[in-house]
Motif scaffolding. Structure first.
Motif, PDB file in Angstrom:
ATOM      1  N   ASP A 310       0.956  -1.374  -0.091  1.00 34.75           N
ATOM      2  CA  ASP A 310      -0.253   0.485  -0.090  1.00 34.75           C
ATOM      3  C   ASP A 310       1.077   1.601   0.191  1.00 34.75           C
ATOM      4  O   ASP A 310       0.619   2.188  -0.465  1.00 34.75           O
ATOM      5  N   VAL A 311       1.670   1.671   0.700  1.00 33.19           N
ATOM      6  CA  VAL A 311       2.970   2.418   0.439  1.00 33.19           C
ATOM      7  C   VAL A 311       3.329   2.666  -0.496  1.00 33.19           C
ATOM      8  O   VAL A 311       3.461   3.838  -1.296  1.00 33.19           O
ATOM      9  N   MET A 312       3.895   1.431  -1.303  1.00 28.43           N
ATOM     10  CA  MET A 312       4.003   1.908  -2.584  1.00 28.43           C
ATOM     11  C   MET A 312       3.231   1.987  -3.719  1.00 28.43           C
ATOM     12  O   MET A 312       3.672   3.025  -4.909  1.00 28.43           O
ATOM     13  N   ARG A 313       1.970   1.405  -3.537  1.00 32.56           N
ATOM     14  CA  ARG A 313       0.634   2.019  -4.245  1.00 32.56           C
ATOM     15  C   ARG A 313       1.082   3.724  -4.144  1.00 32.56           C
ATOM     16  O   ARG A 313       0.459   4.564  -4.673  1.00 32.56           O
ATOM     17  N   HIS A 314       0.396   3.931  -3.338  1.00 31.53           N
ATOM     18  CA  HIS A 314       0.253   5.510  -2.396  1.00 31.53           C
ATOM     19  C   HIS A 314       1.913   5.982  -2.989  1.00 31.53           C
ATOM     20  O   HIS A 314       1.399   7.316  -3.649  1.00 31.53           O
ATOM     21  N   LEU A 315       2.312   6.655  -3.126  1.00 27.84           N
ATOM     22  CA  LEU A 315       3.504   7.344  -3.212  1.00 27.84           C
ATOM     23  C   LEU A 315       3.458   6.818  -5.190  1.00 27.84           C
ATOM     24  O   LEU A 315       3.511   7.762  -5.513  1.00 27.84           O
ATOM     25  N   SER A 316       3.111   5.505  -5.806  1.00 22.51           N
ATOM     26  CA  SER A 316       3.323   6.013  -7.172  1.00 22.51           C
ATOM     27  C   SER A 316       2.385   6.894  -7.762  1.00 22.51           C
ATOM     28  O   SER A 316       2.683   7.521  -8.885  1.00 22.51           O
ATOM     29  N   GLU A 317       1.316   6.663  -7.035  1.00 22.76           N
ATOM     30  CA  GLU A 317      -0.171   7.139  -7.530  1.00 22.76           C
ATOM     31  C   GLU A 317       0.095   9.005  -7.030  1.00 22.76           C
ATOM     32  O   GLU A 317      -0.354   9.846  -7.631  1.00 22.76           O
ATOM     33  N   LEU A 318       0.788   8.773  -5.895  1.00 22.28           N
ATOM     34  CA  LEU A 318       0.680  10.493  -5.519  1.00 22.28           C
ATOM     35  C   LEU A 318       1.687  11.457  -6.134  1.00 22.28           C
ATOM     36  O   LEU A 318       2.574  11.692  -6.632  1.00 22.28           O
ATOM     37  N   THR A 319       0.940  12.333  -6.222  1.00 26.27           N
ATOM     38  CA  THR A 319       1.694  14.567  -7.582  1.00 26.27           C
ATOM     39  C   THR A 319       1.725  14.793  -6.282  1.00 26.27           C
ATOM     40  O   THR A 319       0.902  15.664  -4.985  1.00 26.27           O
ATOM     41  N   PRO A 320       2.554  16.110  -6.690  1.00 32.45           N
ATOM     42  CA  PRO A 320       2.161  17.815  -5.785  1.00 32.45           C
ATOM     43  C   PRO A 320       1.316  17.679  -5.909  1.00 32.45           C
ATOM     44  O   PRO A 320       1.386  18.295  -4.325  1.00 32.45           O
ATOM     45  N   GLN A 321       0.484  17.801  -6.162  1.00 30.29           N
ATOM     46  CA  GLN A 321      -0.112  18.629  -6.893  1.00 30.29           C
ATOM     47  C   GLN A 321      -1.508  18.061  -5.347  1.00 30.29           C
ATOM     48  O   GLN A 321      -2.414  18.576  -4.866  1.00 30.29           O
ATOM     49  N   ARG A 322      -1.954  16.830  -5.284  1.00 31.88           N
ATOM     50  CA  ARG A 322      -2.886  16.116  -4.169  1.00 31.88           C
ATOM     51  C   ARG A 322      -2.008  15.996  -3.053  1.00 31.88           C
ATOM     52  O   ARG A 322      -2.385  16.440  -2.094  1.00 31.88           O
ATOM     53  N   ALA A 323       0.091  16.099  -2.622  1.00 35.16           N
ATOM     54  CA  ALA A 323      -0.175  16.082  -1.986  1.00 35.16           C
ATOM     55  C   ALA A 323      -0.375  17.140  -0.957  1.00 35.16           C
ATOM     56  O   ALA A 323      -0.848  16.815   0.430  1.00 35.16           O
ATOM     57  N   ARG A 324       0.022  18.383  -1.460  1.00 36.55           N
ATOM     58  CA  ARG A 324      -0.490  19.963  -1.386  1.00 36.55           C
ATOM     59  C   ARG A 324      -2.112  19.669  -0.824  1.00 36.55           C
ATOM     60  O   ARG A 324      -2.457  19.924   0.355  1.00 36.55           O
ATOM     61  N   ALA A 325      -2.549  19.531  -1.931  1.00 40.86           N
ATOM     62  CA  ALA A 325      -4.296  18.990  -1.477  1.00 40.86           C
ATOM     63  C   ALA A 325      -4.417  18.159   0.177  1.00 40.86           C
ATOM     64  O   ALA A 325      -5.442  18.727   0.645  1.00 40.86           O
ATOM     65  N   ILE A 326      -3.971  17.169   0.180  1.00 43.99           N
ATOM     66  CA  ILE A 326      -4.358  15.970   1.125  1.00 43.99           C
ATOM     67  C   ILE A 326      -3.546  17.499   2.351  1.00 43.99           C
ATOM     68  O   ILE A 326      -3.652  17.040   3.884  1.00 43.99           O
ATOM     69  N   GLY A 327      -2.059  17.609   2.554  1.00 39.43           N
ATOM     70  CA  GLY A 327      -2.014  18.601   3.792  1.00 39.43           C
ATOM     71  C   GLY A 327      -2.464  19.535   4.175  1.00 39.43           C
ATOM     72  O   GLY A 327      -2.887  20.426   5.493  1.00 39.43           O
ATOM     73  N   ASP A 328      -2.885  20.542   2.557  1.00 35.82           N
ATOM     74  CA  ASP A 328      -3.887  21.547   3.322  1.00 35.82           C
ATOM     75  C   ASP A 328      -5.345  21.446   4.286  1.00 35.82           C
ATOM     76  O   ASP A 328      -5.408  21.624   5.509  1.00 35.82           O
ATOM     77  N   ARG A 329      -5.919  19.768   3.568  1.00 33.86           N
ATOM     78  CA  ARG A 329      -6.832  19.110   3.490  1.00 33.86           C
ATOM     79  C   ARG A 329      -6.681  18.619   6.126  1.00 33.86           C
ATOM     80  O   ARG A 329      -7.234  19.658   6.326  1.00 33.86           O
ATOM     81  N   ALA A 330      -5.670  18.167   5.860  1.00 35.10           N
ATOM     82  CA  ALA A 330      -5.499  18.069   7.197  1.00 35.10           C
ATOM     83  C   ALA A 330      -5.121  19.161   7.883  1.00 35.10           C
ATOM     84  O   ALA A 330      -5.606  19.172   9.564  1.00 35.10           O
ATOM     85  N   ARG A 331      -4.530  20.116   7.910  1.00 32.54           N
ATOM     86  CA  ARG A 331      -4.007  21.473   8.496  1.00 32.54           C
ATOM     87  C   ARG A 331      -4.915  21.771   8.894  1.00 32.54           C
ATOM     88  O   ARG A 331      -5.459  22.198  10.297  1.00 32.54           O
ATOM     89  N   LEU A 332      -5.991  22.574   8.622  1.00 31.21           N
ATOM     90  CA  LEU A 332      -7.237  22.617   8.431  1.00 31.21           C
ATOM     91  C   LEU A 332      -7.976  22.119   9.424  1.00 31.21           C
ATOM     92  O   LEU A 332      -9.040  22.387  10.394  1.00 31.21           O
TER      93      LEU A 332
END
Length: 364
Positions: A310-332
């Motif tokens: 699952d870690v490998m799958r997430h890394l292969s699918e993760l783009t900088p844009q999606r990572a930023r969006a996830i991080g922004d929502r988590a911070r809020l």
């Protein structure tokens, strides 16, 4: 209230994962008008690895890790309205739980604060004469780092009058977004000391994916890993002080959280790293444990992996844009629901109610 808190260390995070938790909670608790004295032993070379100097919101007493030093600080418990003994001080733990509670005034609130409840419960459950078990019936409340209902039920079954989890949270004055540090840029970073009850999970969720993804970059931070065999795409950073955590979190595509064995099996125990990384706006990737959704929403505010694949799958699918969006929502989310100010407000209520009940019982 005058609070005497006996813990591992407030000043140093060196081999002391509870430091961020203590700092965030006690800083916020002090704003409720409490006077806090934190007692920590001069042990494990922590004082030469201080992350902070003594703060203005707590008096810190560093005592020699000797029997004489122990007796001196235990006696000071008699001056407090609230006496708190934390788990995992590291030296004289059994003597401390007995000594400070015996020294406390009859009208003082007595608390055991467990920052590793699943492991503590596994230790004390089979030992009827364990010092913590002997102390439980006389304590006003047990507070824990986490663990949810399973931990509450376990402590009540062992004789605790009350047990309340006080979860990790965010101190937004210390963990927040910063500029990317090119020297720390990586695809996945894990920060955690090398511990026997987590090493196998670090291999499964971090080192094996790193070996399987030779074109991706990995950072392993924390004490104890220097002689660990790792693949060529893994860089070892060693101990990273809390002042560098923001840069570390903000410079990775994703930040990995790996629970210790007991916390993963019990669940409901988000580590300090979860809220630190979320507060910095990082994209979190965590191993699975029950209760994640009580803190962050999977796939929207945090990524969840059940194994290394699952870690490998997430890394292969993760783009900088999606990572930023996830991080922004988590911070809020953590800013609105999971700050240490909110945690401290609950502790303040618990302390005031316990003190009122204790004084009423003494006066009766």
């Amino acid at each position: 209230m005058r609070i005497a808190f006996y813990g591992s260390s407030l000043l140093s995070s060196y081999w002391n994962g509870a430091a961020t938790y203590y700092r965030g909670l006690l800083r916020a608790l002090a704003t409720h008008g409490h006077t806090i004295t934190f007692y920590e032993p001069d042990a494990f070379d922590r004082q030469s690895h201080r992350d902070i100097e003594p703060p203005n919101w707590a008096r810190v007493v560093v005592y020699p890790a000797t029997e004489d030093g122990l007796r001196r600080v235990m006696a000071e418990a008699a001056e407090a309205d609230v006496v708190i003994k934390a788990s995992g001080v590291g030296v004289f733990d059994d003597d401390l739980i007995e000594g400070v509670m015996a020294a406390a005034r009859p009208d003082a609130v007595r608390i055991f604060w467990d920052v590793d409840a699943p492991a503590t419960l596994a230790e004390i459950a089979p030992e009827v004469d364990h010092p913590i078990r002997r102390a439980l019936p006389s304590l006003d409340v047990v507070l824990t780092y986490g663990g949810g209902q399973p931990v509450i039920d376990a402590y009540r079954a062992l004789g605790a009058r009350a047990c309340t989890p006080i979860y990790n949270g965010l101190d937004s004055s210390t963990h927040y977004p910063v500029a990317v540090d090119a020297g720390l840029a990586t695809d996945l970073v894990f920060l955690g000391n090398r511990l026997p009850d987590r090493e196998a999970r670090v291999e499964q969720f971090f080192l094996e994916p790193a070996q399987a993804l030779p074109d991706r970059r990995f950072l392993l931070a924390g004490s104890g890993w220097a002689d660990k065999a790792v693949s060529g795409n893994v860089r070892l950073l060693g101990h990273v002080g809390t002042a560098q955590h923001n840069a570390l979190n903000c410079s990775a595509l994703a930040v990995l959280n790996i629970a210790r064995d007991s916390m993963a099996s019990t669940g409901f125990s988000p580590a300090t790293r979860v809220f630190e990384a979320a507060g910095a706006g990082a994209c979190l990737l965590t191993d699975y444990w029950d209760g994640i959704e009580l803190f962050l929403v999977p796939d929207e505010e945090i990524l969840v992996a059940r194994d290394g694949r699952d870690v490998m799958r997430h890394l292969s699918e993760l783009t900088p844009q999606r990572a930023r969006a996830i991080g922004d929502r988590a911070r809020l989310k953590v800013l609105s629901e999971h700050t240490y100010e909110r945690r401290a407000a609950l502790v303040d209520i618990i302390l005031r109610e316990a003190l009122q009940a204790r004084r009423a019982a003494v006066a009766a």
